[in-house]
Structures are given as C-alpha cells and as structure tokens.
Design an enzyme around this catalytic site. Structure first.
Site, PDB file in Angstrom:
ATOM      1  N   LYS A  61      -4.700  -7.617  -3.172  1.00  0.00           N
ATOM      2  CA  LYS A  61      -5.899  -7.795  -3.204  1.00  0.00           C
ATOM      3  C   LYS A  61      -6.477  -7.556  -4.592  1.00  0.00           C
ATOM      4  O   LYS A  61      -6.206  -6.588  -5.055  1.00  0.00           O
ATOM      5  CB  LYS A  61      -6.787  -7.084  -2.262  1.00  0.00           C
TER       6      LYS A  61
ATOM      7  N   GLY B 231       2.676   1.793  -3.668  1.00  0.00           N
ATOM      8  CA  GLY B 231       3.963   1.963  -2.678  1.00  0.00           C
ATOM      9  C   GLY B 231       4.647   0.657  -2.641  1.00  0.00           C
ATOM     10  O   GLY B 231       5.869   0.833  -2.626  1.00  0.00           O
TER      11      GLY B 231
ATOM     12  N   ARG C 264       9.933  11.291  -1.148  1.00  0.00           N
ATOM     13  CA  ARG C 264       8.996  12.334  -1.414  1.00  0.00           C
ATOM     14  C   ARG C 264       9.629  13.649  -1.179  1.00  0.00           C
ATOM     15  O   ARG C 264       9.117  14.585  -1.666  1.00  0.00           O
ATOM     16  CB  ARG C 264       7.948  11.799  -0.412  1.00  0.00           C
TER      17      ARG C 264
ATOM     18  N   GLY D 233      -1.963   5.236  -3.542  1.00  0.00           N
ATOM     19  CA  GLY D 233      -3.435   5.119  -4.044  1.00  0.00           C
ATOM     20  C   GLY D 233      -3.733   6.062  -5.096  1.00  0.00           C
ATOM     21  O   GLY D 233      -4.653   5.884  -5.997  1.00  0.00           O
TER      22      GLY D 233
HETATM   23  P1  ADP Z   1       1.392  -1.926  -4.325  1.00  0.00           P
HETATM   24  O1  ADP Z   1       1.303  -1.103  -3.056  1.00  0.00           O
HETATM   25  O2  ADP Z   1       2.513  -1.992  -5.069  1.00  0.00           O
HETATM   26  O3  ADP Z   1      -0.043  -1.558  -5.076  1.00  0.00           O
HETATM   27  P2  ADP Z   1      -0.071  -3.923  -2.829  1.00  0.00           P
HETATM   28  O4  ADP Z   1      -0.261  -3.243  -1.870  1.00  0.00           O
HETATM   29  O5  ADP Z   1      -1.401  -4.327  -3.609  1.00  0.00           O
HETATM   30  O6  ADP Z   1       0.880  -3.401  -3.857  1.00  0.00           O
HETATM   31  O7  ADP Z   1       0.565  -5.469  -2.248  1.00  0.00           O
HETATM   32  C1  ADP Z   1       1.629  -5.601  -1.767  1.00  0.00           C
HETATM   33  C2  ADP Z   1       1.636  -6.663  -0.766  1.00  0.00           C
HETATM   34  O8  ADP Z   1       1.300  -7.859  -1.435  1.00  0.00           O
HETATM   35  C3  ADP Z   1       3.143  -7.013  -0.364  1.00  0.00           C
HETATM   36  O9  ADP Z   1       3.007  -6.690   0.945  1.00  0.00           O
HETATM   37  C4  ADP Z   1       3.188  -8.489  -0.478  1.00  0.00           C
HETATM   38  O10 ADP Z   1       3.986  -9.361   0.475  1.00  0.00           O
HETATM   39  C5  ADP Z   1       1.903  -9.120  -0.876  1.00  0.00           C
HETATM   40  N1  ADP Z   1       1.911 -10.285  -1.579  1.00  0.00           N
HETATM   41  C6  ADP Z   1       2.101 -10.329  -2.899  1.00  0.00           C
HETATM   42  N2  ADP Z   1       2.109 -11.685  -3.168  1.00  0.00           N
HETATM   43  C7  ADP Z   1       1.437 -12.257  -2.293  1.00  0.00           C
HETATM   44  C8  ADP Z   1       0.997 -13.685  -2.076  1.00  0.00           C
HETATM   45  N3  ADP Z   1       1.343 -14.448  -3.102  1.00  0.00           N
HETATM   46  N4  ADP Z   1       0.583 -13.944  -0.855  1.00  0.00           N
HETATM   47  C9  ADP Z   1       0.213 -12.822   0.056  1.00  0.00           C
HETATM   48  N5  ADP Z   1       0.714 -11.834  -0.125  1.00  0.00           N
HETATM   49  C10 ADP Z   1       1.275 -11.389  -1.216  1.00  0.00           C
HETATM   50 MG    MG Z   2       0.439  -1.305  -1.180  1.00  0.00          MG
END
Ligand code: ADP
Ligand code: MG
Length: 395
Positions: free
Chosen positions: A195, A350, A36, A373
């Site tokens: 989620k 992230g 960043r 976000g």
């Molecule tokens: P991003 O930041 O790229 O948008 P998220 O914050 O939505 O992604 O999700 C990332 C998290 O999801 C990671 O910490 C990862 O460990 C978790 N994750 C991915 N697949 C699973 C799973 N099958 N069960 C539990 N946690 C998961």
């Molecule tokens: Mg995340």
C-alpha cells in the site's frame, strides 16, 4: 540527546529486566525463523558477562490481554537456552507468583511469560509497569521491533528503573540513522509492497534526502494512475491519488527522480497458476500487475548500482509466488552488487526481510533491520516512544 547504553548502567550483581522482541513466527508450536531471538543474544551475553542476572521479557502475537496457550513463550525459552548455552527458566506468568518465584530462585536467566497476556501491557497501565519494575533493579530495552509502541514494558517501566538501550536497539538507531543524517550520495530509495498509504510518510521524509526513488510493488500503480497511466485491474488506492500527485510534484521541484514500472508481469488473478505475461504498461488490458517486468528491473538495477546509499523497503511484486518473484530477486541482486562495491545498503520491513531470507540473501545488505513497523516509523522521522523515553530518562 543521546541514547544511554548498557555501558552507562550499573549491572553487576543486579537483576536486569531486558525487553526483547521475541515476536517470532510460529507454525504448530515451532519457531520458523529465529532471527529475532539470535539478534537479542549479544545484549543478553554482555549483561551476563558483566555479572547481571537477566530477566528477559517479550510479547508474542496478539493474545489481546488474555492467556493463550499457543502463544506461550516456552518455545522461545528452549531456543534461547540453546543459543545462550545456559538454562533459561521460563516463568509461568508475567508478574505474578510464577514470575517472582522464578526470579527469587536465583536463576541466571529468567524469561517472563508473554507480556500481552496482561491487559496492562498495551494500555501502558502504570500499575502493571510498577509490577514489572518490582521484579528488577535496572531496565534494558533491546526490542527495536516494538520501539514504536508506547506499552508498559517499553515506556512505563523505563520511567521507573535506571534504563538503557541494548546493543541491538542502539545498532538499529545508528544504522537506520545513517539513512537520515548525512547519507552519502547518490542515495536511492527502492520502495515496494502493498500500500502506498503505508509509505507516503516515508517518501515525504526521504524527499529531502534521496536523489532517486525506484518504486515497484502494488504501491507503484497508485503513482502510475497519478501520472495518468492505464493500470488495468491492478491494486490502486483511489483515495490517495491526489496525495500521490502532490508528492510527485514536490519530487519534481526538488529534482528527485521517481522511476516507476514501464513494463510489468500482468496476470488474470493475483494467484499462483493464473495466466500471466510480461507486457509494457499500455498493454495491461484488464489484467493486474503482479511484478515489475524485466526492462523495469534493469532500469532499477542500473540506478541502484550507481548509488552509494540504498534503502530498500517492500517487495517489487507478489514474491511469495515464484512466478512473480523475479523483479524482487533482480532488485536484491542489484543491491547485493552495490553492497559489494562499497555502497551502504539497508533493507527494512517485514516482507522485504522475508524476501531476502527466501532468496538466501540476508547478507546482501550492509544492514538488515529487524524492525518492520518500527523501521518505517523511524524512517518517517517520527520520535519512537521506546527511544524517546530512554533519551529522556535513561542512564
Ligand atoms: P514490507 O513488509 O517489506 O514493508 P509490505 O507489507 O508493504 O512490505 O508489502 C508486502 C506485500 O505486498 C507482499 O505480501 C506482496 O505480495 C505484496 N505485493 C507486492 N506487489 C504486489 C502487487 N503488484 N500486487 C499485489 N500485492 C503485491
Ligand atoms: Mg509487511
């Protein structure tokens, strides 16, 4: 409405307040990832070359409106000095005597203290915005990662000073914008992460645009439940199953393909060292899915490689644990091949960025968004306050 840029702003001989996103990860006072800070350098250099005096500012972490010594910006100031090749004077406060002293000293580059040490920042308090504006003659917003926050240093101050978007903000808007306006088909969105509730609005906004979704990560299990599949002890957001079922119905009506895991890595616990195996979904038993399986990775890979536009948000499994990172790696590899074949590919989020970094594959995509976000909200089709205010008042 278009976004005013630094070309539209009179900066020579002026004091220019630049809102950056220096919210970097720290471990024991050391910066563990300076992406960043590096990303802000082109705008700061451009302003300095045009004869501006730069007053950079940022938040760091969540000090909740009070001074926290471990969240001071001194380490950022040091790194910025190295990257700019110029001395950066770090002020001892945000808008007080320290800040005025630093600005009045005539330093070419001043870095204000952590904006969130001031309660007025997150409250978008008008008098705090005025105090910030009093330090400068013009304002540049380059903090894409914070553009979804209606805070004083993002919205309030832009209403008080001649304002424009920095190069990074303008680039993010242009490059993410390509995913929403006229993307070249076939267009595939690869979604994963924790989620489904975090991503339903993105899915909703992309439904009219993409040809296919490849969905892995924990969020896939809520979709699988909505399709009537057994998912064992995998993470499921029961209260979202109805929303998800409605979304799947809309996708079907529009002819949008939704690829979900057919095989998974199933573990006894979401932990390192837990017993785990690759199984077809029906054999998950009372284990939980921690990664997509190899057959799923192949199917996702083929879809990704046939695409001309790819958006990736969210890891396919618990990639932080090596044994559960293969699915995320396979998707990243497929995206890298698509990029090489001339597809337009973007990763945002992230943890997706962290996964690419962990794999040493930051160059695998046409664009790696610096916003977590903020990129999600942008892709949801929302007006981000930090962008809207510049369009409204800028120039
Ligand atoms: P991003 O930041 O790229 O948008 P998220 O914050 O939505 O992604 O999700 C990332 C998290 O999801 C990671 O910490 C990862 O460990 C978790 N994750 C991915 N697949 C699973 C799973 N099958 N069960 C539990 N946690 C998961
Ligand atoms: Mg995340």
């Amino acid at each position: 409405m278009s976004l005013p840029t630094i070309d539209d702003l009179e900066v020579s001989g002026k004091r220019v307040l630049v809102r950056c996103d220096f919210n970097v990860p720290l471990r024991e006072g050391r910066i563990t990832d300076d992406l960043r800070i590096r990303s802000a350098v082109p705008t700061l250099q451009a302003l300095l070359e045009r004869g501006a005096r730069v007053i950079a500012c940022s938040h760091l972490g969540r000090p909740k409106g009070g001074v926290k010594d471990e969240l001071r910006l001194a380490p950022v100031g040091e790194r910025l000095t190295e990257l700019l090749g110029r001395a950066v004077k770090v002020a001892s406060d945000v808008v007080g005597d320290g800040a005025h002293g630093a600005v009045d000293s005539g330093a070419e580059v001043v870095l204000l203290e952590n904006l969130r040490f001031e309660p007025g920042e997150e409250a978008n308090d008008p008098s705090f915005a005025e105090s910030l504006a009093a330090l400068a003659d013009a304002y540049v917003d380059d903090a894409f990662g914070a553009a979804h926050r209606a805070h004083a240093s993002i919205v309030g101050v832009a209403e008080l000073l001649p304002s424009a978007a920095g190069l990074l903000l303008a680039e993010e808007v242009a490059k993410l914008g390509r995913l929403l306006a006229d993307p070249e088909p076939p267009y595939v969105a690869v979604l994963g992460g924790a989620k489904v509730s975090d991503k339903l609005d993105v899915i909703g906004n992309l439904l009219d645009r993409v040809d296919a979704f490849c969905i892995g990560g924990a969020m896939a299990f809520t979709l699988l439940v909505a399709r009537g599949e057994e998912v064992g002890k995998s993470l499921v957001e029961r209260d979202r199953v109805d929303d998800v079922r409605a979304m799947l119905g809309r996708a079907e009506n529009k002819g949008v393909e939704v690829l979900l895991p057919a095989d998974v890595v199933a573990a006894d616990a979401p932990e390192e060292g837990a017993a785990h195996d690759t199984v077809v979904l029906g054999d998950i038993g009372d284990r939980l899915g921690v990664d997509i399986g190899p057959a799923t990775a192949r199917a996702f890979g083929e879809t990704i490689e046939s695409a001309r536009t790819v958006l990736w948000n969210g890891p396919m499994g618990i990639f932080e644990i090596d044994d559960y990172a293969a699915g995320t790696r396979a998707v990243a590899d497929a995206i890298a091949r698509a990029t090489k074949n001339g597809a337009y590919t973007v990763a945002g989020g992230g943890d997706s960025a962290a996964a690419l970094k962990q794999l040493g594959m930051e160059d695998a995509v046409s664009h790696l968004s610096t916003g977590g976000g903020a990129s999600l909200e942008f892709l949801e089709g929302k007006q981000l306050p930090g962008i809207a205010v510049l369009e409204r008042t800028g120039g």
